[in-house]
Design an enzyme around this catalytic site. Structure first.
Site, PDB file in Angstrom:
ATOM      1  N   HIS A  93      44.926  -3.544  77.979  1.00  0.00           N
ATOM      2  CA  HIS A  93      44.755  -4.981  77.729  1.00  0.00           C
ATOM      3  C   HIS A  93      43.629  -5.269  76.748  1.00  0.00           C
ATOM      4  CE1 HIS A  93      42.993  -8.972  78.329  1.00  0.00           C
ATOM      5  NE2 HIS A  93      44.261  -9.348  78.396  1.00  0.00           N
ATOM      6  N   HIS A 132      52.892  -8.904  85.195  1.00  0.00           N
ATOM      7  CA  HIS A 132      51.764  -9.020  84.276  1.00  0.00           C
ATOM      8  C   HIS A 132      50.861  -7.795  84.386  1.00  0.00           C
ATOM      9  CE1 HIS A 132      47.667 -10.780  83.273  1.00  0.00           C
ATOM     10  NE2 HIS A 132      48.363 -11.021  82.179  1.00  0.00           N
TER      11      HIS A 132
HETATM   12  O1  G3P Z   1      50.784 -11.968  77.684  1.00  0.00           O
HETATM   13  C1  G3P Z   1      50.769 -13.007  78.607  1.00  0.00           C
HETATM   14  C2  G3P Z   1      49.451 -12.949  79.194  1.00  0.00           C
HETATM   15  O2  G3P Z   1      49.328 -11.611  79.566  1.00  0.00           O
HETATM   16  C3  G3P Z   1      48.412 -13.309  78.205  1.00  0.00           C
HETATM   17  O3  G3P Z   1      47.182 -13.066  78.710  1.00  0.00           O
HETATM   18  O4  G3P Z   1      45.110 -11.881  78.364  1.00  0.00           O
HETATM   19  O5  G3P Z   1      46.600 -11.239  80.223  1.00  0.00           O
HETATM   20  O6  G3P Z   1      47.206 -10.679  77.901  1.00  0.00           O
HETATM   21  P1  G3P Z   1      46.506 -11.649  78.790  1.00  0.00           P
HETATM   22 CA    CA Z   2      49.396  -9.850  77.874  1.00  0.00          CA
END
Ligand code: G3P
Ligand code: CA
Length: 303
Positions: A72, A30
């Site tokens: 992000h 992530h």
């Molecule tokens: O994309 C999966 C997860 O990353 C969604 O949350 O806000 O970290 O992009 P975010």
């Molecule tokens: Ca994401």
């Protein structure tokens, strides 16, 4: 072989099968290995590969001069020193329903963004890290892991007449990552919270699996509501609480051959579990999810 034995084996194979795009329980890093290095930097992506990630996630944004970058937030101030370098370039923006002062990435050229320090906010030792372009991320990851790009805040680009989905398609074409001759060593899965964006990807026949992200169970509370997305997306990426509250979500998706990839598992917040490995184990091997997003790919429990 007796018919009852054949039936039993068939049921066992079905229950052990992976769904849609995955061939085994899959770990997605992530924002890279973002527990240990600043999110969406080449350092975080490199570490994710070294920690055995199957896929490395990139959240995508578009610069003023039309370049895909890995970031992000829609704006630059949380993860860079834009506020110090460009104090007068702030504007008032409404992002994901909230109005605030922001340094929107789409208001800056790539050269301006490349002048920023994208690592010091995390730790001074990362001060040389820059915001990577999508091209740079692909160059680093390809052949070593898959990529899992997210079309982030697509509504911003729709309002500015930026063809976000077409840009991502073109980038994948440029790198030979979709279509019949796609590189099998670098599988691609796209993701988005944007339901119109997911439909656009289907309409343009993007040719790689698409995961629809869900931050709420609203509209996804019956098998029929999940089934309505069959043929448009290949699976769902729900906030992990959605699956914990309704474990049938996994069964409903699997019944349609669709995958489930919940987010986000991190050692800093394992919920009621003793640690993040125990939490991920519960989701993978008790609730039966296919894959998950984690800041800690090194703690992913393989069987
Ligand atoms: O994309 C999966 C997860 O990353 C969604 O949350 O806000 O970290 O992009 P975010
Ligand atoms: Ca994401």
């Amino acid at each position: 072989m007796q018919r009852s034995v054949v039936f039993f084996l068939a049921v066992m194979m079905m229950s052990a099968a992976t769904h849609a795009q995955y061939t085994r329980k899959t770990v997605v890093a992530h924002r890279g290995a973002s527990a240990y290095a600043p999110e969406h930097t080449l350092a975080a992506y490199q570490l994710a590969i070294e920690q055995g990630a199957d896929y490395v996630e990139q959240d995508l944004a578009v610069t003023k001069d039309g370049v895909l970058i890995c970031l992000h937030d829609a704006s630059l101030e949380r993860t860079t020193n834009v506020e110090q370098l460009f104090p007068n370039r702030v504007s008032t923006q409404t992002i994901e329903g909230k109005t605030r002062k922001a340094w929107l990435a789409n208001d800056f050229t790539l050269a301006e963004i490349k002048s920023l320090d994208a690592g010091s906010w995390f730790d001074a030792k990362f001060k040389a890290e820059k915001v990577p372009t999508f091209d740079e991320a692909i160059a680093l990851v390809r052949g070593k892991a898959g990529i899992f790009p997210e079309l982030k805040t697509p509504e911003i680009y729709a309002g500015r007449d930026v063809k976000f989905e077409a840009m991502v398609a073109a980038a994948l074409d440029k790198h030979g990552l979709r279509g019949a001759k796609a590189d099998p060593k670098t599988p691609v899965i796209l993701q988005t919270f944007g339901q119109p964006s997911a439909r656009t990807l289907a309409q343009i026949k993007i040719g790689v699996p698409v995961v629809l992200l869900l931050n709420s169970a609203d509209g996804f509370q019956t098998p029929a509501q999940l089934k309505a997305w069959k043929g448009i997306v290949h699976g769902f990426g729900p906030a992990k609480a959605i699956v914990l509250k309704n474990p049938d979500f996994v069964k409903w998706a699997h019944a349609e051959g669709m995958s489930v990839t919940p987010y986000t598992f991190r050692s800093s917040d394992p919920g009621s579990f003793k640690d993040v490995t125990a939490e991920m184990s519960h989701y993978l091997y008790t609730l039966g999810v296919d894959a998950l997003f984690t800041d800690n790919p090194d703690k992913f429990p393989r069987k």
